[in-house]
Design an enzyme around this catalytic site. Sequence first.
Site, short mmCIF file in Angstrom:
data_model
loop_
_atom_site.label_atom_id
_atom_site.label_comp_id
_atom_site.label_asym_id
_atom_site.label_seq_id
_atom_site.Cartn_x
_atom_site.Cartn_y
_atom_site.Cartn_z
N GLU A 101 0.99 -1.20 -0.09
CA GLU A 101 -0.13 0.05 -0.05
C GLU A 101 0.68 1.31 0.00
OE1 GLU A 101 -3.21 -0.29 3.05
OE2 GLU A 101 -4.18 -1.83 1.58
N GLU A 104 -4.66 -8.71 -0.73
CA GLU A 104 -5.59 -8.58 0.30
C GLU A 104 -6.99 -8.55 0.03
OE1 GLU A 104 -4.63 -5.21 3.06
OE2 GLU A 104 -2.35 -5.89 2.88
O1 AHR Z 1 -5.15 -6.16 6.42
C1 AHR Z 1 -5.09 -5.18 7.36
C2 AHR Z 1 -4.59 -3.79 6.62
O2 AHR Z 1 -5.21 -3.46 5.54
C3 AHR Z 1 -3.28 -4.30 6.05
O3 AHR Z 1 -2.29 -4.15 6.98
C4 AHR Z 1 -3.20 -3.09 5.17
O4 AHR Z 1 -2.29 -3.35 3.95
C5 AHR Z 1 -4.61 -2.79 4.61
O5 AHR Z 1 -4.93 -1.46 4.75
#
Ligand code: AHR
Length: 518
Positions: A199, A321
């Site tokens: 991110e 994710e």
């Molecule tokens: O999964 C939780 C968080 O969500 C992670 O650390 C981040 O990459 C995302 O914003």
Amino acid sequence: MKHLTCSILAAASLLSPAMVSAATEKATVRLDINAIDSTVTIPAEIYGQFAEHLGSCIYGGLWVGEDSPIPNTSGYRNDVLQALKDLKVPVMRWPGGCFADEYHWTDGIGPKENRPVMVNNNWGGTVEDNSFGTHEFFNLCELIGCEPYLSGNVGSGTVEELAKWVEYITAENGPMARKRKENGREKPWKLKYLGVGNESWGCGGNFTPEDYAGAYRRYQTYCREFDGNKLYKIASGASDYDYKWTDVLMKKAKDHMKGLSLHYYTVKGWNGSKGAATVFDNDDYYWTLGKCLEIEDVINRHDSIMNGYDPDKKVALIVDEWGTWWDTEPGTNPGHLFQQNTMRDAMVAALSLNAFHRHTDRVKMTNIAQIANVLQSMVLTKDDKMVLTPTYYVFKMYAPHQDATVVPLDVETTTRTVRDGRTVPTVSATASTKDGYLNVTLTNIDLDNPADVTIPLADIKKDMVEGEILTAKNIDDYNDFGRAEKVILMPFDGFKASKGNLSVNLPAKSIVSLKIKL
Ligand code: AHR
């Protein structure tokens, strides 16, 4: 390249919602067996996991330490270890998430008593003692039999630090290898998947896409391939609808990456309440499914931008994710993202996996967030107790699809328009073949009505089919500590075979898997 086609024929989409929910759904799933192309497979990595230093994902969830009274193998809790082996986890991403861009790997090697502590600024200010580090992660992957996927620190780390981490892990000889050997590991590990930042548009350094593309090119240059180790480098990609990020990264850095990531959460919004995991009404439930399925539009749009630069699809989209994000459970640390997991979450998992199966020409890996005690987890732990979540059972049911050949299909079903105007099919399906079996997984999202599903299959006989079902009395049912499981995988025989048709009676709010001997 040919890929799975799944067109949803909205046979009854003009019916009013009341009419749709008044009777048994009639759906047809047509498997196009003649169109099977053995080169079109579902990569096992679609079933990837994600473990971050966040709340009790690592500490308490996976790792309790050798001296813990909780039964463990070299510090890893036995119950979770077994559950993950049963799941056939193909790949695990670590150490973050946002944590990755504040993590300095040298803090997590060597004698535990010498490892410095740090504050986990992203996740509740918890003190991190670094007792779970590189050796503990790679040894865990070996125990489970999965590929490690490392997320490197770009936001607050240096090029040299990341380069040396790769060398420490993978080199046979030289100064970093010597250090690793001093710390008890003679042989190098294999490292395939390497994420360069996480991110990077936000917690990973607040880069502009142009600046990150430059940083990515530089960082990845010095991540060398030692002694036959082959790296699959993944650039930090967009959050859901940020198409500009993908465009810039592809334009400026596509020749230096194997994968570009994408994060997509089934979440109401980033500000204010996200809704409780276990308290919701029917409208909320159907909305959730609409939001989860929107991932398909998002993948399509990122894919079409990537096609402009990479029509041969050499760069993969890595959804590293995804999953549901609800309010944290009352009484828990809000920074620890601990949430319960109901039959609704199971539906999200099934529909998302079906969507990923439809895009394996571009999507080569996904990692649900997260493996234990955080967001849409596989397992929840409390002291020495462990609970398997409904999502865990979905991953278990879908495991036969890993590395299997895609079977193209069409689903004829009604659709439902949900709050916010999204459209959700009542019945969804996915199918693949492997080792002489045809595996078909069916989902009926309707809360009230069963679905009669016809699958035309020449020469089908009932004794060729074995079934399993995941359902619950109520859609908000969940498994909890200290009581019998409410959402559990059961044998299923609600099907008949006659005249070249397999007819399945799919109960309301259920997921069914059928294993058919070919
Ligand atoms: O999964 C939780 C968080 O969500 C992670 O650390 C981040 O990459 C995302 O914003």
